[in-house]
Design an enzyme around this catalytic site. Structure first.
Site, PDB file in Angstrom:
ATOM      1  N   HIS A 132       0.806  -1.219   0.000  1.00 15.87           N
ATOM      2  CA  HIS A 132       0.000   0.000   0.000  1.00 15.87           C
ATOM      3  C   HIS A 132       0.841   1.272   0.000  1.00 15.87           C
ATOM      4  O   HIS A 132       0.314   2.353  -0.219  1.00 15.87           O
ATOM      5  CB  HIS A 132      -1.002   0.006   1.164  1.00 15.87           C
ATOM      6  CG  HIS A 132      -0.420   0.189   2.524  1.00 15.87           C
ATOM      7  ND1 HIS A 132      -0.199  -0.855   3.388  1.00 15.87           N
ATOM      8  CD2 HIS A 132      -0.015   1.301   3.188  1.00 15.87           C
ATOM      9  CE1 HIS A 132       0.299  -0.395   4.524  1.00 15.87           C
ATOM     10  NE2 HIS A 132       0.426   0.911   4.419  1.00 15.87           N
ATOM     11  N   ASP A 162       0.073  -7.620   1.488  1.00 11.90           N
ATOM     12  CA  ASP A 162       0.447  -6.207   1.608  1.00 11.90           C
ATOM     13  C   ASP A 162       1.961  -6.027   1.588  1.00 11.90           C
ATOM     14  O   ASP A 162       2.517  -5.274   2.373  1.00 11.90           O
ATOM     15  CB  ASP A 162      -0.145  -5.581   2.863  1.00 11.90           C
ATOM     16  CG  ASP A 162      -0.021  -4.050   2.865  1.00 11.90           C
ATOM     17  OD1 ASP A 162       0.081  -3.477   1.765  1.00 11.90           O
ATOM     18  OD2 ASP A 162       0.009  -3.454   3.949  1.00 11.90           O
ATOM     19  N   GLY A 235       2.021   7.018   9.926  1.00 15.20           N
ATOM     20  CA  GLY A 235       3.337   7.366   9.430  1.00 15.20           C
ATOM     21  C   GLY A 235       4.351   6.266   9.661  1.00 15.20           C
ATOM     22  O   GLY A 235       5.389   6.232   9.010  1.00 15.20           O
ATOM     23  N   ASN A 236       4.058   5.359  10.576  1.00 19.85           N
ATOM     24  CA  ASN A 236       4.974   4.249  10.841  1.00 19.85           C
ATOM     25  C   ASN A 236       4.751   3.056   9.921  1.00 19.85           C
ATOM     26  O   ASN A 236       5.587   2.150   9.865  1.00 19.85           O
ATOM     27  CB  ASN A 236       4.822   3.755  12.282  1.00 19.85           C
ATOM     28  CG  ASN A 236       5.463   4.674  13.285  1.00 19.85           C
ATOM     29  OD1 ASN A 236       4.802   5.543  13.826  1.00 19.85           O
ATOM     30  ND2 ASN A 236       6.747   4.499  13.533  1.00 19.85           N
ATOM     31  N   SER A 237       3.631   3.021   9.211  1.00 16.53           N
ATOM     32  CA  SER A 237       3.313   1.860   8.391  1.00 16.53           C
ATOM     33  C   SER A 237       4.383   1.638   7.332  1.00 16.53           C
ATOM     34  O   SER A 237       4.787   2.561   6.632  1.00 16.53           O
ATOM     35  CB  SER A 237       1.958   2.053   7.717  1.00 16.53           C
ATOM     36  OG  SER A 237       1.607   0.929   6.968  1.00 16.53           O
ATOM     37  N   LEU A 292      -5.616 -26.254  -1.189  1.00 17.75           N
ATOM     38  CA  LEU A 292      -6.061 -27.561  -0.722  1.00 17.75           C
ATOM     39  C   LEU A 292      -7.426 -27.921  -1.283  1.00 17.75           C
ATOM     40  O   LEU A 292      -7.733 -29.097  -1.473  1.00 17.75           O
ATOM     41  CB  LEU A 292      -6.090 -27.583   0.811  1.00 17.75           C
ATOM     42  CG  LEU A 292      -6.449 -28.898   1.487  1.00 17.75           C
ATOM     43  CD1 LEU A 292      -5.480 -30.004   1.059  1.00 17.75           C
ATOM     44  CD2 LEU A 292      -6.428 -28.738   3.010  1.00 17.75           C
ATOM     45  N   GLY A 293      -8.258 -26.902  -1.553  1.00 16.15           N
ATOM     46  CA  GLY A 293      -9.577 -27.178  -2.113  1.00 16.15           C
ATOM     47  C   GLY A 293     -10.628 -27.492  -1.073  1.00 16.15           C
ATOM     48  O   GLY A 293     -11.422 -28.423  -1.244  1.00 16.15           O
ATOM     49  N   VAL A 294     -10.628 -26.721   0.031  1.00 20.09           N
ATOM     50  CA  VAL A 294     -11.649 -26.896   1.062  1.00 20.09           C
ATOM     51  C   VAL A 294     -12.150 -25.531   1.505  1.00 20.09           C
ATOM     52  O   VAL A 294     -11.460 -24.523   1.357  1.00 20.09           O
ATOM     53  CB  VAL A 294     -11.105 -27.646   2.306  1.00 20.09           C
ATOM     54  CG1 VAL A 294     -10.781 -29.081   1.974  1.00 20.09           C
ATOM     55  CG2 VAL A 294      -9.898 -26.925   2.884  1.00 20.09           C
ATOM     56  N   ILE A 296     -13.276 -23.806   5.064  1.00 13.50           N
ATOM     57  CA  ILE A 296     -12.984 -24.131   6.462  1.00 13.50           C
ATOM     58  C   ILE A 296     -13.559 -23.077   7.386  1.00 13.50           C
ATOM     59  O   ILE A 296     -13.885 -21.958   6.975  1.00 13.50           O
ATOM     60  CB  ILE A 296     -11.462 -24.244   6.709  1.00 13.50           C
ATOM     61  CG1 ILE A 296     -10.756 -22.969   6.239  1.00 13.50           C
ATOM     62  CG2 ILE A 296     -10.897 -25.471   6.034  1.00 13.50           C
ATOM     63  CD1 ILE A 296      -9.274 -22.930   6.531  1.00 13.50           C
TER      64      ILE A 296
END
Length: 465
Positions: A132, A162, A235-237, A292-294, A296
């Site tokens: 971002h 991100d 500002g810290n991101s 995996l195709g589930v 959950i």
């Protein structure tokens, strides 16, 4: 109830001028150190048992660690081109001539800029930062602590985590060693480096407050945050979360706050996740994840009781994609996955992250609880396709969803909806459209997007059923 911001650190370069990401203000620290000097200084700081007390009234100091790591943290400046939008004169006969509209006028929006930071991970200029920070930017520049400025190339981005990787054309740069976030313990002291509200380089200290957090406020699909009380503000991101060994253990990403300021709830992307994503972005420009195709969900106390489980650990399989990796491995609806390759699975979020971090084609052993017994199945993961944004199907003429007696509204599982949910080929069941937050369905953990195929063991195919 407070409304937490979706990205407490505002997105860089998109919208008004942003001073919400991390930067290093460039203090007078002299010439930049070489990579070997930085590594040597960090190791020396660790060996010197920092912080050190030099007198009975002396306070602990982290200055040697900060001196060692600061040169490897850079400022990332982004700009987005000004947009031009047409505007129309008022729709009034006074502004018309002979039945013809006046020419459209052009309104130019101001050029938008943003500020963030990144971490130098290689001496030849590869930089790890937040997605971002550079999302939507037309120009990205990197400023080193010795005031040199470079145009940066975006090597690759991964919105799901991100994270993003930049590259500048330079050599002999200082680097920050990437630590093992799995070895970080709750209670460990950490330092957060950033530029809160653009005031300049600021170092704060705190501890690791928790691990494995999922905030649900970002657009990242894979959340495994380190939580810290080290003061982090807007500002810290994108900044660095540093251990007392002088190693990078996290990339600061979010805060939760009702006020916009720090209240001790900061979150950083673990270094192990960042390292894996960076490696794939550098190699291929994109990230491949296992599938995996589930479908959950986490195990609630009520579910644990009904399934005769000893505790709520693990992830409950609520659906299996026909022909997918899970189906081929023999997984069934109602199974609870409790471990992957011998490592415990705490909840559904942990399972999702573990599967996503495993490369497609890998074979894994899954420990499951089924009918009161423990079994082990082996599955070979498929590749997860990039997710598509699900189109809204809200009824614009309705005042709101009509919740059923259990507090949820459902709709048929069409082939289109199944594809959007990654359940190609599945034909039976109904999709939860919405759930009343105060209803019994939501209390049981049911969420929009869940697929219900059985009620009390009986199959359901339509909303009426």
């Amino acid at each position: 109830m407070f409304n937490f911001p979706r990205r407490p650190a505002a997105r860089a370069g998109i919208g008004a001028v942003i001073v919400a990401l991390v930067a290093i203000a460039g203090y007078d620290i002299g010439l930049m150190q070489s990579p070997s000097a930085v590594a040597s200084a960090a190791q020396s700081a660790a060996r010197s048992d920092t912080p050190r007390l030099k007198g009975s009234n002396a306070a602990p100091s982290y200055a040697s660690i900060v001196d060692a790591v600061a040169p490897a943290v850079v400022t990332v400046r982004v700009e987005k081109k000004a947009s031009v939008t047409p505007t129309q004169f008022p729709d009034d006969e006074l502004f018309r001539f002979f039945g013809r509209d006046l020419p459209r006028q052009q309104q130019r929006a101001p050029r938008r800029s943003g500020l963030g930071s990144g971490v130098l991970t290689t001496s030849d200029g590869y930089i790890l930062t937040n997605n971002h920070v550079i999302d939507g930017a037309d120009q990205v520049r990197v400023e080193l602590t010795d005031k040199r400025v470079f145009d940066a190339k975006v090597v690759g981005t991964d919105p799901a985590s991100d994270l993003a990787v930049l590259k500048i054309d330079a050599a002999g740069l200082p680097t920050l060693a990437i630590g093992d976030s799995n070895h970080v313990r709750v209670g460990d002291v950490v330092l957060a480096i950033g530029n809160p509200l653009g005031v300049g380089q600021t170092v704060t200290m705190g501890i690791i407050s928790a691990k494995g957090r999922a905030t649900g406020v970002g657009d990242g699909s894979y959340e495994d945050f380190l939580q810290t009380d080290a003061p982090i503000n807007q500002g810290n991101s994108g900044g660095a979360l540093i251990s007392l060994n002088g190693e990078l253990v996290g990339i600061n990403s979010q805060i939760l706050t009702p006020t916009g300021g720090n209240i001790g709830l900061g979150f950083a992307i673990p270094s192990n996740m960042a390292r894996e994503v960076m490696s794939q972005l550098k190699a291929d420009g994109r990230v491949q994840r296992g599938k995996l195709g589930v479908t959950i969900q986490s195990v609630t106390p009520d579910l644990a009781s009904s399934l005769k489980l000893a505790n709520t650990s693990g992830a409950l399989v609520s659906g299996v994609e026909p022909g997918g990796a899970a189906a081929r491995a023999g997984l069934k609806q109602g199974d609870v996955i409790t471990a992957i390759n011998g490592e415990k699975v705490t909840d559904s979020n942990a399972l999702r992250n573990r599967i996503a971090a495993t490369k497609p084609g890998s074979t894994i052993d899954l420990e499951i609880a089924r009918n009161g017994k423990t079994e082990t199945v082996r599955a070979t993961l498929a590749a997860l396709e990039p997710s598509r944004e699900r189109a809204s199907r809200d009824d614009q003429d309705s005042d709101g969803p009509e919740f059923g007696p259990v507090g949820m509204s459902v709709e048929p599982l069409t082939p289109e909806v199944a594809r959007e949910l990654g359940l190609e080929g599945r034909k039976e069941g109904v999709v939860v459209r919405d759930a009343n937050p105060d209803g019994p369905a939501a209390s049981a953990g049911i969420q929009p997007g869940d697929v219900n195929s059985k009620v009390n063991g009986e199959a359901v195919k339509t909303p009426n059923e």
